[in-house]
Scaffold this motif. Structure first.
Motif, PDB file in Angstrom:
ATOM      1  N   LEU A 221       0.842  -1.184  -0.135  1.00 20.93           N
ATOM      2  CA  LEU A 221       0.159  -0.142   0.117  1.00 20.93           C
ATOM      3  C   LEU A 221       0.909   1.224  -0.013  1.00 20.93           C
ATOM      4  N   VAL A 222       2.066   1.162   0.601  1.00 18.79           N
ATOM      5  CA  VAL A 222       2.874   2.465   0.689  1.00 18.79           C
ATOM      6  C   VAL A 222       2.975   3.014  -0.484  1.00 18.79           C
ATOM      7  N   LYS A 223       3.338   2.443  -1.654  1.00 13.01           N
ATOM      8  CA  LYS A 223       3.781   3.071  -2.837  1.00 13.01           C
ATOM      9  C   LYS A 223       2.580   4.098  -3.225  1.00 13.01           C
ATOM     10  N   ALA A 224       1.385   3.483  -3.069  1.00 15.22           N
ATOM     11  CA  ALA A 224       0.026   4.265  -3.718  1.00 15.22           C
ATOM     12  C   ALA A 224      -1.011   4.047  -2.775  1.00 15.22           C
ATOM     13  N   PRO A 225      -1.233   4.658  -1.639  1.00 13.91           N
ATOM     14  CA  PRO A 225      -2.189   4.300  -0.824  1.00 13.91           C
ATOM     15  C   PRO A 225      -3.517   3.943  -1.328  1.00 13.91           C
ATOM     16  N   SER A 226      -3.938   5.184  -1.931  1.00 11.08           N
ATOM     17  CA  SER A 226      -5.380   5.406  -2.555  1.00 11.08           C
ATOM     18  C   SER A 226      -5.419   4.258  -3.974  1.00 11.08           C
ATOM     19  N   HIS A 227      -4.334   4.089  -4.568  1.00  7.59           N
ATOM     20  CA  HIS A 227      -4.726   3.247  -5.869  1.00  7.59           C
ATOM     21  C   HIS A 227      -4.735   1.783  -5.380  1.00  7.59           C
ATOM     22  N   TYR A 228      -3.793   1.348  -4.377  1.00 10.46           N
ATOM     23  CA  TYR A 228      -3.835  -0.028  -4.146  1.00 10.46           C
ATOM     24  C   TYR A 228      -4.616  -0.299  -2.949  1.00 10.46           C
ATOM     25  N   SER A 229      -5.406   0.563  -2.461  1.00  7.37           N
ATOM     26  CA  SER A 229      -6.174   0.163  -1.253  1.00  7.37           C
ATOM     27  C   SER A 229      -7.321  -1.016  -1.564  1.00  7.37           C
ATOM     28  N   PRO A 230      -7.401  -2.046  -0.743  1.00 10.46           N
ATOM     29  CA  PRO A 230      -8.192  -2.990  -1.138  1.00 10.46           C
ATOM     30  C   PRO A 230      -9.594  -2.640  -0.989  1.00 10.46           C
ATOM     31  N   THR A 231      -9.907  -1.552  -0.277  1.00  9.05           N
ATOM     32  CA  THR A 231     -11.343  -1.096  -0.319  1.00  9.05           C
ATOM     33  C   THR A 231     -11.837  -0.402  -1.380  1.00  9.05           C
ATOM     34  N   ALA A 232     -10.640   0.216  -2.135  1.00  7.30           N
ATOM     35  CA  ALA A 232     -10.929   1.095  -3.307  1.00  7.30           C
ATOM     36  C   ALA A 232     -10.787   0.186  -4.466  1.00  7.30           C
ATOM     37  N   ASP A 233      -9.887  -0.816  -4.680  1.00  8.06           N
ATOM     38  CA  ASP A 233      -9.924  -1.651  -5.762  1.00  8.06           C
ATOM     39  C   ASP A 233      -9.037  -2.704  -5.486  1.00  8.06           C
ATOM     40  N   ALA A 234      -9.860  -3.860  -4.868  1.00  8.49           N
ATOM     41  CA  ALA A 234      -9.515  -5.042  -4.392  1.00  8.49           C
ATOM     42  C   ALA A 234      -8.513  -5.783  -5.570  1.00  8.49           C
ATOM     43  N   GLU A 235      -8.761  -5.799  -6.928  1.00  8.06           N
ATOM     44  CA  GLU A 235      -8.112  -6.354  -7.997  1.00  8.06           C
ATOM     45  C   GLU A 235      -6.505  -5.749  -7.885  1.00  8.06           C
ATOM     46  N   ALA A 236      -6.542  -4.411  -7.810  1.00  6.23           N
ATOM     47  CA  ALA A 236      -4.907  -3.572  -7.822  1.00  6.23           C
ATOM     48  C   ALA A 236      -4.235  -4.053  -6.629  1.00  6.23           C
ATOM     49  N   ALA A 237      -5.232  -4.219  -5.332  1.00  7.84           N
ATOM     50  CA  ALA A 237      -4.569  -4.477  -4.300  1.00  7.84           C
ATOM     51  C   ALA A 237      -3.844  -5.995  -4.039  1.00  7.84           C
ATOM     52  N   ILE A 238      -4.692  -6.852  -5.033  1.00  4.25           N
ATOM     53  CA  ILE A 238      -4.154  -8.105  -4.817  1.00  4.25           C
ATOM     54  C   ILE A 238      -3.103  -8.403  -5.940  1.00  4.25           C
TER      55      ILE A 238
END
Length: 723
Positions: A221-238
Motif C-alpha cells: 500500500l505504501v507506494k500508492a495508498p489510494s490506488h492499491y487500497s483493497p477497499t478502493a480497488d481489490a484487484e489492484a491490491a491483490i
C-alpha cells in the motif's frame, strides 16, 4: 655559406598537464571541504534530533472536517492510529515484506542508497524534458525523515534536507528503531497511520496476527495508498500483493514455494462502514486542497458548496430512475460555478468510481450544443431556414433516426428534434475545427475528434465538463468554472477564500440567448419533453450508439444539471435514451432542487417549432440519435450491422402513442405494444398559447380563447437557407 637549420622543437605539453593536475587538486580540496561540511551538518542535525520516545509520540497526519453549505459537518477525515507495536511485536513477515518492497538494502546503507540514487539519476536523464516525476530512490530512513519532519512537496531542497536528516537518523538510532518508527507512522491509506491501524481497518484485527498474505497486501500500500487500497480497488491490491511476494522470494525473506502457496485473493477484508453519496463530492473536492493551501499540520475546517437537500434529491433520483444493471451520475452547478450536488454512481460502498468527474463517454446529440453555438456565432439565427436532405461529407452520409428527410425547416426545429443532417451541414459550413474550438472554449478537456461525424457526439467527455458548458450558456455566455470549496480555516483563521471570476466571456450575450432559445424548444416540444418541471427549462438530450449512453443536460432558475446513464463496460442498454430515464431523473431532481427558488424567465419566450414536422422516434421511443450511423470512433456504419442493433420488440405501432407513458419501458428494455388492444387514434395535442402556459407553469388567461391551428403546409423551398 648557408646557416645550418636547427631542428623544430615539439611544443611542451607540461603546461596542460600542470593545469589538469591543479584543477584536480582544486576539485579534491572542494570535495574534501564538501565532505567536511556535510559531516558537520549531519552531526549538528543529529544533536538536534528528538529522542526516540519523543519521536514515537510526535503527531502526524492532519485532521480535516468538511462542512456542507449550511455548516453541517458531512465528513471528518484524518489519521487513525492503532496500538504502537515495538520492533519485536511486529510480525517478522510484516518486517520482511516492508524491507523487500521498500528498501532491500536497508540493513547495509548509511541512510541513503547510492545504488538507488544512481538508478534514479539514470532514469531522470532518460526522461529529461518530460513531466514524469522520478521516484524510487528514497530509503526507509528517508521516508521516516519525510513523514516526521517534512512535507510531501517535491522539490530539490526538500530532497536535500531529507537526505541530511536520513544520515543523521542513522547516526543516532539503530536500524531496528528506524524500522519501528517507519512501520508505526507511515500512511497506509484510508486514514490509517501505522500497521496496526491499517490491519484493523482492512482486516479487522491487530497487526500482531498478520498472515503472510495480509502482510503482502499492507506492504504494497505504501507506494500508492489510494490506488492499491483493497477497499478502493481489490484487484489492484491483490496484484500489488503478488509483486510483494515475488520480491520477498527474490530477497530470500521467504522461499519460492511459500510465495507460490500464498494466495492474496484468499485474504478476507473487513466490511466497510456505511458511506453515502456525499463521498463522491468530497473525493473530488478535497484533493484540490493541495493546490489551494500550504498548511499540512494544523487541523482544517473545509467549507464547501454542497447543498444537503439537493444532494439527497440527486441521490434519490439516480437510484429511482436508473435502469437495473446500469450506472448513473449527476452533477448540479449553480450560476456562479458552485457544485450543489454530485452523484458518481448508484452506490458509493460498492463502487467509489466517480462517473461524474472521472468517466469519459460519448455525449451523443447533447454535443450539438457546440455545433449550434458555432453556427449562431457565425451568423445563423434560430428562425433561419435550412434543408433536411441527403448529404455526404468526406464519404460520410448521416441519416435521421426517423428514416426520412423533411425538407426545409427552421434551425430551432432541427435542434428540437435532433435532426442529424442539419447538424452535419452546419458543422461543414462553420468548420469542424471551429466546432472543436467552441467545445474547448466552453471547458471540454478531453481529446476532440474533428472528422465530420463529430457533430453527432463521437468524442468522449466528462459529465462535469458538459454540465459546465451548459451552465456557461445559462450564464449568458460568461464562463462558469465548477468549484466545491468556498473557504478553509485553520484553528479558526481563514487561510483560503474562493473568489468567483466573472470576467471570462466565451460568446456574446446574444449568442447565448439564441442558444437558450433553441434549448427551450427542445424541452418544450422536442426530445427533452420529459424534463418539463412547470417553469422555464432549456436543455438537450443525448443518446449514443446502440443505446450505450443516455444524457440529459439542462438549466432552470439559475441551476444547471447534467445526468448520464450507461454501463461501465459500455455495452448496450435496451431502451436507454436521453429523453427517457436521464430526462426523468433530471426532472425528479430539479423539481425539488429549484422548489425554493423564484421562477426565472429566459430572455426569449418559448417559440414553437414548425409543428407540421412530426416528432421523430427519439422524441417518443428513445431511439439513439446518432447510433445507427457511426461507430464508437465516429466512422460510418451500415444500419443494422452493429451487434444487437435489432430492437428487442416490434417497432412502435400507429395508434399506441401512449403505450409507454412518460417514456417508461420494462427493465429488459423491450418496447412491445400491448397485445390485443385495438388501435386508438389519439387527436394531436394542441400546441397553442394555453399549452405553453401549462408547460411553463403560468396562469392562463380565462378570457383568452385558443386560436385555431394553422394548416400543416410546409414552407416553400425558396425560403430555405442552405448552410
Amino acid at each position: 655559406m648557408a646557416r645550418a637549420s636547427s631542428p623544430k622543437r615539439k611544443p611542451s605539453r607540461r603546461p596542460w598537464r600542470r593545469r589538469l593536475i591543479l584543477a584536480l587538486k582544486i576539485l579534491g580540496v572542494i570535495a574534501a571541504l564538501g565532505v567536511i561540511a556535510l559531516a558537520v551538518t549531519v552531526y549538528t542535525t543529529r544533536a538536534q534530533l528528538p529522542s526516540f520516545d519523543q519521536l514515537k509520540s510526535s503527531p502526524n497526519g492532519q485532521m480535516i472536517r468538511v462542512h456542507a453549505a449550511d455548516g453541517t459537518v458531512i465528513v471528518s477525515l484524518g489519521p487513525s492510529y492503532g496500538e504502537w507495536l515495538s520492533y519485536d511485536e511486529i510480525p517478522k513477515v510484516m518486517r520482511d515484506a516492508t524491507v523487500s518492497v521498500e528498501d532491500r538494502r536497508f540493513r547495509s546503507h548509511i541512510g541513503i542508497d547510492p545504488i538507488g540514487v544512481l538508478r534514479s539519476v539514470k532514469l531522470m536523464i532518460a526522461n529529461w524534458g518530460t513531466d514524469r516525476r522520478i521516484q524510487g530512490a528514497s530509503t526507509i530512513t528517508q521516508q521516516v525523515a519525510r513523514t516526521i519532519f517534512l512535507s510531501n512537496k517535491y522539490t530539490l531542497s526538500r530532497k536535500a534536507h531529507e537526505a541530511i536528516l536520513a544520515l543523521a537518523l542513522e547516526r543516532k538510532f539503530s536500524k531496528d528503531q528506524i524500522l519501528e518508527l517507519y512501520m508505526n507512522k507511515v500512511y497506509y491509506g484510508g486514514g490509517a497511520y501505522g500497521i496496526d491501524a491499517a490491519s484493523r481497518k482492512f482486516f479487522g484485527h491487530s497487526a500482531k496476527q498478520l498472515s503472510l498474505g495480509e502482510a503482502a497486501v499492507i506492504a504494497g500500500l505504501v507506494k500508492a495508498p489510494s490506488h492499491y487500497s483493497p477497499t478502493a480497488d481489490a484487484e489492484a491490491a491483490i496484484g500489488r500483493a503478488g509483486v510483494v511476494l515475488q520480491l520477498m522470494a527474490e530477497t530470500g525473506a521467504i522461499t519460492p514455494e511459500q510465495a507460490a502457496d500464498t494466495d492474496p485473493k484468499s485474504v478476507a477484508l473487513a466490511p466497510e462502514p456505511h458511506q453515502n453519496s456525499v463521498r463522491y463530492f468530497t473525493d473530488w473536492a478535497l484533493p484540490q486542497l493541495d493546490m489551494l493551501i500550504d498548511e499540512t499540520n494544523a487541523p482544517l475546517d473545509v467549507w464547501t458548496t454542497l447543498d444537503l437537500s439537493m444532494q439527497r434529491a440527486a441521490d434519490t433520483a439516480i437510484k429511482a430512475d436508473v435502469p437495473k444493471g446500469v450506472q448513473g451520475a449527476l452533477v448540479s452547478i449553480d450560476r456562479d460555478g458552485a457544485v450543489r450536488a454530485m452523484v458518481g454512481g448508484k452506490d458509493y460502498v460498492s463502487s467509489i468510481y466517480n462517473r461524474a468527474t472521472t468517466a469519459v463517454r460519448q455525449p451523443g446529440s447533447s454535443w450539438k450544443l457546440f455545433v449550434y453555438l458555432a453556427a449562431l456565432e457565425a451568423g445563423y439565427k434560430p428562425d433561419d431556414m435550412v434543408v433536411d436532405e441527403p448529404v455526404t461529407i468526406q464519404g460520410w452520409s448521416p441519416r435521421n433516426d426517423s428514416g426520412h428527410f423533411s425538407g426545409a425547416m427552421k434551425i430551432r426545429t432541427a435542434l428540437a428534434y435532433s435532426v442529424n443532417t442539419i447538424a452535419a451541414k452546419l458543422g461543414q459550413d462553420v468548420g469542424f475545427h471551429t466546432v472543436a474550438d467552441m467545445a474547448r472554449r466552453f471547458g471540454i478537456t478531453t481529446p476532440i475528434d474533428t472528422t465530420p461525424a463529430m457533430v453527432l457526439g463521437t468524442s468522449e467527455v466528462h459529465l462535469i465538463d458538459m454540465t459546465r458548458a451548459f451552465a456557461s450558456v445559462a450564464n449568458k455566455g460568461i464562463a462558469v468554472t465548477p468549484y466545491g470549496i468556498t473557504k478553509v480555516t485553520a484553528n479558526g483563521v481563514t487561510i483560503y477564500q474562493h473568489e468567483v471570476d466573472r470576467s471570462h466571456v466565451l460568446v456574446a450575450p446574444y449568442v447565448a440567448a439564441e442558444m437558450t432559445d433553441l434549448l427551450q424548444t427542445a424541452v418544450a416540444t422536442g426530445t427533452g419533453r420529459a424534463a418539463q418541471i412547470g417553469r422555464p427549462v432549456a436543455g438537450k438530450t443525448g443518446t449514443t450508439t446502440s443505446n450505450k449512453d443516455g444524457w440529459f443536460l439542462g438549466f432552470s432558475s439559475g441551476l444547471t444539471t447534467g445526468v448520464w446513464m450507461g454501463r461501465d463496460d459500455a455495452k448496450r442498454v435496451g431502451g436507454l435514451s436521453g429523453g427517457h430515464a436521464p430526462a426523468r431523473a433530471w426532472h425528479d431532481y430539479m423539481i425539488k432542487a429549484v422548489a425554493g427558488r423564484p421562477v426565472e424567465q429566459f430572455d426569449t419566450q418559448v417559440t414553437l417549432p414548425e409543428w407540421q414536422l412530426e416528432p421523430d422516434e427519439e422524441s417518443y421511443f428513445g431511439q439513439p440519435d446518432n447510433g445507427m450511423f457511426v461507430d464508437e470512433n465516429g466512422y460510418p456504419i451500415a444500419p443494422g450491422t452493429y451487434p444487437g442493433d435489432t430492437p428487442t420488440g416490434p417497432p412502435p405501432q400507429q395508434g399506441y402513442p401512449d403505450a409507454y407513458p412518460g417514456g417508461t419501458y420494462p427493465p429488459d428494455g423491450s418496447r412491445t405494444a400491448p397485445p390485443e388492444q385495438p388501435p386508438v387514434q389519439q387527436p394531436p395535442e394542441r400546441l397553442d398559447q394555453d399549452w405553453m402556459d401549462r408547460v411553463l407553469g403560468r396562469t392562463p388567461d380565462p378570457d383568452r380563447r385558443a386560436a385555431p391551428a394553422p394548416a400543416r403546409t410546409p414552407p416553400p423551398n425558396d425560403r430555405s437557407r442552405g448552410p
